[in-house]
Write an enzyme that holds these catalytic residues in place. Structure first.
Site, PDB file in Angstrom:
ATOM      1  N   ARG A   1       0.868  -1.184   0.000  1.00  0.00           N
ATOM      2  CA  ARG A   1       0.000   0.000   0.000  1.00  0.00           C
ATOM      3  C   ARG A   1       0.901   1.229   0.000  1.00  0.00           C
ATOM      4  NH1 ARG A   1      -3.439  -2.875  -1.350  1.00  0.00           N
ATOM      5  NH2 ARG A   1      -5.448  -3.324  -0.370  1.00  0.00           N
TER       6      ARG A   1
ATOM      7  N   GLU B   1      -4.081   7.570  -4.104  1.00  0.00           N
ATOM      8  CA  GLU B   1      -4.486   7.108  -5.453  1.00  0.00           C
ATOM      9  C   GLU B   1      -5.809   7.728  -5.855  1.00  0.00           C
ATOM     10  OE1 GLU B   1      -4.482   2.845  -5.150  1.00  0.00           O
ATOM     11  OE2 GLU B   1      -2.363   2.794  -4.713  1.00  0.00           O
TER      12      GLU B   1
ATOM     13  N   HIS C   1      -1.888   0.557  -9.607  1.00  0.00           N
ATOM     14  CA  HIS C   1      -2.437  -0.423  -8.654  1.00  0.00           C
ATOM     15  C   HIS C   1      -3.095  -1.598  -9.402  1.00  0.00           C
ATOM     16  CE1 HIS C   1      -4.148  -0.827  -4.292  1.00  0.00           C
ATOM     17  NE2 HIS C   1      -3.952  -2.005  -4.840  1.00  0.00           N
TER      18      HIS C   1
HETATM   19  O1  LIG Z   1      -4.359  -4.196  -3.620  1.00  0.00           O
HETATM   20  C1  LIG Z   1      -5.139  -5.050  -3.773  1.00  0.00           C
HETATM   21  C2  LIG Z   1      -5.521  -5.991  -2.769  1.00  0.00           C
HETATM   22  O2  LIG Z   1      -5.230  -5.790  -1.593  1.00  0.00           O
HETATM   23  O3  LIG Z   1      -6.158  -6.995  -3.145  1.00  0.00           O
END
Ligand SMILES: O=CC(=O)O
Length: 331
Positions: free
Chosen positions: A249, A278, A296
């Site tokens: 993250r 984001e 992402h």
């Molecule tokens: O980032 C995506 C997830 O945590 O599945």
């Protein structure tokens, strides 16, 4: 049919599953497959009612929530839903869910388990190879016609032999480690706790890990403890030849300090799939050819969506038949 209006009476018998915002994987696999005549999806985002009114209207029948990474499940929302007993997410990370509130209320939480671990690990390795060997940067060089006018592009750095520090040795961290070992890298790690039966060297301090590695790959969860854990001190310890890859993250890294380190050449490069705010990405990064950016997407491949569908269905079915969830968080 659980998602249309063609059989009103039958629909009323299906357990209701609340969806607050569109979930991209449902669009990919087709939500009828997921609901599969077993659930009725109540889609708050399709209602003309304000959210709190929609929730109050339906709250007596909502026992389950299905959500994805960009949909916060806050204490305020849960407060409007006294009957909810489970939150099933399509994400691995759960920082968008108020876990303490779920714990307090006895609401179960299920995530995507290890469905995406291989995809994310592949992507992490891809980002690292791209940064080290300048794949995207040299692609841009060729496309701009600079090969012909300016000559050869600077060489990249070899992956084999690099000392890799995995931050967070869960399913994803392990999958990254396994792949990079096969490339001839050496692995060490930092985690909340040393893992029994793991022979990779363990560093209790992420700063010490950074000081003993060429590359940090961030694979841990975002929690109060890990927020901004990767700061200027850690990046300085990684050093001028060091590379950071983040598929966890954004907020695990202090983004401002990382950008500063990159601008000042205090680390060599970065491969980033996730960001603090984001979809906003610090503009300074756009001009850096030692930085590889992606929106992402490390987590997703359509192939894995089928496994995710089975897991989501399995979790909902388990909940509604009082069986243990397939991927309950905290197990
Ligand atoms: O980032 C995506 C997830 O945590 O599945």
């Amino acid at each position: 049919m659980a998602v249309s209006t063609d059989c009103h009476k039958a629909q009323q018998d299906f357990p209701k599953v609340l969806i607050l915002k569109p979930i991209s994987f449902l669009a990919h696999v087709g939500e009828r497959h997921v609901a599969s005549n077993k659930f009725t999806f109540l889609k708050a985002y399709e209602s003309s009612l304000p959210l709190h009114q929609f929730l109050s209207t339906h709250s007596p029948s909502i026992k389950a929530i299905l959500s994805s990474v960009g949909t916060p499940i806050t204490a305020d929302i849960l407060q409007l839903l006294p009957e909810v007993g489970v939150v099933v997410t399509t994400s691995v990370g759960l920082n968008q869910v108020d876990l303490p509130e779920c714990r307090r209320r006895g609401i179960k939480v299920a995530n995507a388990g290890s469905v995406f671990s291989d995809d994310v690990a592949d992507f992490a390795v891809g980002l690292l190879i791209d940064v080290l060997r300048k794949v995207s940067a040299s692609d841009g060089y060729v496309r701009k016609g600079l090969w012909a006018t300016k000559g050869d592009y600077p060489l990249g750095s070899k992956l084999g032999g690099k000392r890799i520090g995995i931050v967070g040795l869960g399913n994803i961290g392990f999958a990254v480690a396994k792949r990079l070992e096969a490339f001839g890298c050496s692995i060490s790690y930092n985690s909340r706790k040393r893992k029994p039966h793991v022979s990779y060297p363990f560093y209790e301090s992420v700063c010490e890990l950074a000081a003993n590695c060429d590359v940090l790959v961030i694979c841990c969860e975002l929690t109060d403890q890990t927020r901004h854990m990767i700061n200027k001190e850690v990046l300085s310890a990684l050093g001028k030849e060091g590379v950071i890859v983040n598929i966890g993250r954004g907020a695990i890294i202090n983004e401002k300090e990382m950008v500063q380190c990159l601008v000042q050449g205090e680390i060599a490069g970065a491969g980033l799939d996730v960001f603090e705010n984001e979809p906003d990405v610090p503009v300074e990064l756009f001009a850096m050819d030692n930085v590889v950016l992606s929106p992402h997407i490390a987590v997703f491949t359509p192939e894995s969506f089928l496994d995710l569908m089975d897991l989501v269905m399995g979790n909902l079915e388990a909940f509604f038949s009082n069986k243990p969830l397939l991927s309950e968080y905290g197990d």
